[in-house]
Design an enzyme around this catalytic site. Structure first.
Site, short mmCIF file in Angstrom:
data_model
loop_
_atom_site.label_atom_id
_atom_site.label_comp_id
_atom_site.label_asym_id
_atom_site.label_seq_id
_atom_site.Cartn_x
_atom_site.Cartn_y
_atom_site.Cartn_z
CG ASP A 57 -1.79 1.20 1.10
OD1 ASP A 57 -2.17 1.40 0.23
OD2 ASP A 57 -2.18 1.78 2.36
CD GLU A 90 -4.64 2.04 -3.01
OE1 GLU A 90 -4.68 1.40 -1.82
OE2 GLU A 90 -4.61 3.25 -3.09
CG ASP A 132 -0.64 3.09 5.99
OD1 ASP A 132 -1.03 3.90 5.05
OD2 ASP A 132 -0.92 3.52 7.30
#
Lengths: 179, 179
Positions: free
Chosen positions: B7, B68, B141
């Site tokens: 992430d 991501e 996260d």
């Protein structure tokens, strides 16, 4: 001072090396473009840009790398690729302990043409004149990379003077408070 | 299949390693966050992220890295840093020949919660349940990185089936034209 300018992009990443000091004629040491195929996946393209930039850093050993500052307000389709290519440029320089400076496109245009709204042709013409070249560097990304390097060399003394002024002001202010 | 989920972020880059196959219980092998100081310059921060991710790749040797997918439509203030951190993640993986997969935040949320609009708490709760953890991974996260890895493991077979269906359809269509 020897500066490598990088105009970041995934398809064409412009690179140009300029040597000189503000107020004296500048010398171009090299100019070119690192290209990666548009049909390759993004990771492979970033590796290609890394390899290309490493070769330029090896060959010219610049004291500073000037990279175009990317704004997300720009063209949404291309801005992510530009941001990613600029990350690779900053990473390659910082990994070697080479300082990185960021300049906005309008700072660069203003530095070499006098106008922050100059077009590509005007930037190319001034880069040609300032570096005493026989023709404008092609493609435009290569000329933009040289313009970035010139911009940094010319702005650096002003930035140093500004920093000195701020530091002196802070000293005076501190003295004022303690006296 | 062993997947490292990333992430991306400059201040906190979430990382999580998940092993398993679709339809079977999954196992978490590791979870954490690579942090860089907000007051460091951008080049130094990217070098810090590279070092941190290299350690994770060394330790867990994932077969795939799921990152991501960053959209420039998001929060303009943070999107550039996210794009730059994601570039470092893709670069580190591709340099080792490890395939990279990108998943959008809504794909990830939909994969683990059934809704593309799930909030952080819901994602954290499902990650905790799916990996049979005693508590949700902190910070968010880190949980998001695990969710990315889970999403990839679960979506991979569907993507393969889809590709096979498209290929078969193309074959049938070609036969239809030649008969």
């Amino acid at each position: 001072m020897r500066v490598l300018g990088v105009d970041p992009g995934l398809t064409r990443c412009g690179v140009g090396v300029v040597e000189g000091v503000a107020g004296r004629p500048l010398t171009m040491l090299g100019v070119g473009v690192v290209r990666t195929p548009a049909d390759a996946d993004i990771g492979t393209r970033l590796v290609g840009i890394e390899r290309g930039l490493e070769e330029w850093l090896d060959r010219y050993a610049p004291e500073l790398v000037a990279v175009e500052r990317v704004f997300s307000q720009h063209n949404v389709r291309t801005v992510m690729g530009t941001a990613q290519a600029s990350a690779v440029a900053m990473l390659c320089a910082s990994r070697r302990g080479i300082p990185v400076a960021l300049h906005t496109p309008s700072e660069v245009k203003a530095a070499v043409t006098g106008s922050g709204r100059a077009d590509k042709a005007q930037v190319g013409a001034m880069v040609t004149r300032l570096l005493r070249l026989s023709a404008p560097p092609k493609p435009a990304d290569a000329a933009d990379a040289l313009a970035l390097a010139i911009c940094h060399i010319w702005r650096a003394p002003a930035q140093n003077r500004l920093q000195q002024a701020v530091a002196q002001h802070a000293q005076h202010a501190a003295k004022g408070r303690t006296s």
